[in-house]
Design a protein around this motif. Sequence first.
Motif, mmCIF file in Angstrom:
data_model
loop_
_atom_site.group_PDB
_atom_site.id
_atom_site.type_symbol
_atom_site.label_atom_id
_atom_site.label_comp_id
_atom_site.label_asym_id
_atom_site.label_seq_id
_atom_site.Cartn_x
_atom_site.Cartn_y
_atom_site.Cartn_z
ATOM 1 N N GLN A 227 -19.363 -53.295 22.652
ATOM 2 C CA GLN A 227 -19.906 -52.736 21.973
ATOM 3 C C GLN A 227 -20.773 -51.832 23.223
ATOM 4 O O GLN A 227 -21.445 -51.244 22.920
ATOM 5 C CB GLN A 227 -21.163 -53.511 21.478
ATOM 6 C CG GLN A 227 -20.376 -54.083 20.315
ATOM 7 C CD GLN A 227 -20.748 -54.950 19.388
ATOM 8 O OE1 GLN A 227 -21.292 -54.706 17.896
ATOM 9 N NE2 GLN A 227 -21.370 -56.099 19.638
ATOM 10 N N TYR A 228 -20.476 -52.205 24.507
ATOM 11 C CA TYR A 228 -21.843 -51.853 25.751
ATOM 12 C C TYR A 228 -20.163 -50.880 26.095
ATOM 13 O O TYR A 228 -21.361 -49.792 26.023
ATOM 14 C CB TYR A 228 -22.029 -52.649 26.579
ATOM 15 C CG TYR A 228 -22.330 -51.967 28.182
ATOM 16 C CD1 TYR A 228 -23.621 -51.354 27.814
ATOM 17 C CD2 TYR A 228 -21.044 -51.445 28.739
ATOM 18 C CE1 TYR A 228 -24.417 -50.502 29.168
ATOM 19 C CE2 TYR A 228 -22.095 -50.358 29.754
ATOM 20 C CZ TYR A 228 -23.346 -50.471 29.978
ATOM 21 O OH TYR A 228 -23.832 -49.515 31.663
ATOM 22 N N HIS A 229 -19.724 -50.527 26.584
ATOM 23 C CA HIS A 229 -18.332 -49.623 26.683
ATOM 24 C C HIS A 229 -18.026 -48.568 25.743
ATOM 25 O O HIS A 229 -17.382 -47.424 25.494
ATOM 26 C CB HIS A 229 -16.497 -50.454 27.272
ATOM 27 C CG HIS A 229 -17.469 -50.931 28.429
ATOM 28 N ND1 HIS A 229 -17.722 -50.015 29.837
ATOM 29 C CD2 HIS A 229 -17.695 -52.104 28.886
ATOM 30 C CE1 HIS A 229 -17.871 -51.366 30.477
ATOM 31 N NE2 HIS A 229 -18.181 -52.303 30.152
ATOM 32 N N VAL A 234 -19.693 -52.724 16.511
ATOM 33 C CA VAL A 234 -18.098 -53.276 15.728
ATOM 34 C C VAL A 234 -19.203 -54.143 14.499
ATOM 35 O O VAL A 234 -19.522 -55.294 15.098
ATOM 36 C CB VAL A 234 -18.028 -53.880 16.619
ATOM 37 C CG1 VAL A 234 -16.839 -54.369 15.580
ATOM 38 C CG2 VAL A 234 -17.195 -52.525 18.180
ATOM 39 N N ARG A 235 -19.939 -53.599 13.387
ATOM 40 C CA ARG A 235 -20.927 -54.178 12.512
ATOM 41 C C ARG A 235 -19.964 -55.699 11.972
ATOM 42 O O ARG A 235 -20.053 -56.332 12.264
ATOM 43 C CB ARG A 235 -20.770 -53.783 11.239
ATOM 44 C CG ARG A 235 -21.800 -52.233 11.257
ATOM 45 C CD ARG A 235 -21.682 -51.710 9.699
ATOM 46 N NE ARG A 235 -23.156 -50.581 10.164
ATOM 47 C CZ ARG A 235 -23.068 -49.313 10.818
ATOM 48 N NH1 ARG A 235 -21.595 -48.977 10.842
ATOM 49 N NH2 ARG A 235 -23.535 -48.224 11.145
ATOM 50 N N SER A 236 -18.652 -55.822 11.896
ATOM 51 C CA SER A 236 -18.001 -56.844 11.005
ATOM 52 C C SER A 236 -17.567 -58.223 12.093
ATOM 53 O O SER A 236 -17.359 -58.672 12.539
ATOM 54 C CB SER A 236 -16.123 -56.277 11.171
ATOM 55 O OG SER A 236 -15.765 -55.710 12.636
ATOM 56 N N LEU A 237 -17.919 -57.803 13.849
ATOM 57 C CA LEU A 237 -17.742 -58.450 14.907
ATOM 58 C C LEU A 237 -19.493 -59.596 14.481
ATOM 59 O O LEU A 237 -18.999 -61.368 14.574
ATOM 60 C CB LEU A 237 -18.614 -58.041 16.077
ATOM 61 C CG LEU A 237 -17.205 -57.854 16.786
ATOM 62 C CD1 LEU A 237 -17.934 -57.189 18.450
ATOM 63 C CD2 LEU A 237 -16.672 -58.681 17.331
ATOM 64 N N GLY A 238 -20.559 -59.326 13.492
ATOM 65 C CA GLY A 238 -21.335 -60.264 13.200
ATOM 66 C C GLY A 238 -21.073 -60.722 11.640
ATOM 67 O O GLY A 238 -21.902 -61.746 12.011
#
Length: 243
Positions: A227-229, A234-238
């Motif tokens: 997400q930094y790069h 990325v909402r779905s990562l949560g």
Amino acid sequence: MPLYRDDAIVLRTHKLGEADRIVTLLTKHHGKVRAVAKGVRRTSSRLGARVEPFMLADIQFYEGRNLDIISQVETREPYARRIAEDYSLFTAATAMVETTDKLVDHEKEPAYPQYRLLHGALGALSRREHDAGLMLDSFLLRSLAIAGYAPSFDDCASCGAPGPHRAFAIAEGGAVCEDCRPSGAAAPSPQAFALLSSLLSGEWDVADASEERARREAAGLIAAYAQYHLERKVRSLGLVDRG
């Protein structure tokens, strides 16, 4: 209208009008394409199930002024049907396609390495070749590497000093030595560093044998690094179900 045909993986869809959908796809030869699938929300449509996220299809397009139009679809691999049977596979696949959608920014620019990686990752998920969380983490690292953001897990990412090192700095690009270590750098366990390296290089014997603690450490670092790069969330990562 010019006509073209290509293999494509469906990344996402959203409604258009009463019966249509706009479908975002990653194609083998034409990069990312946004196209209208007419009438697919009608119960009589034969195309609807073939243009759902994760499906791999052979698609014929008509070039439009703003959006292309999907005219024919032949299923190549029904990944969506297999992945939808397992929630952990579904959430991992959702994170994969969302990441790909964000990494491949420009439409109709060739992106074959990302297409090939996503094709392989969805296939491995559908066949349950490894733990879903591990396959997602490996995909994230490899997709970032293709985009030019490959992290270092051994030599110092700042000065190149030979590793192994104990600190991991996201902004610096991975492992850092004591001289280059910024304030707030993470200090993963040696087991987590070993897992990170194996996920990037595809050493699945090491990854499959890893312990749960190392997997949690690695997953957190990979999500933050991605997400930094990407410079966006990325909402779905949560929502990823890691069992």
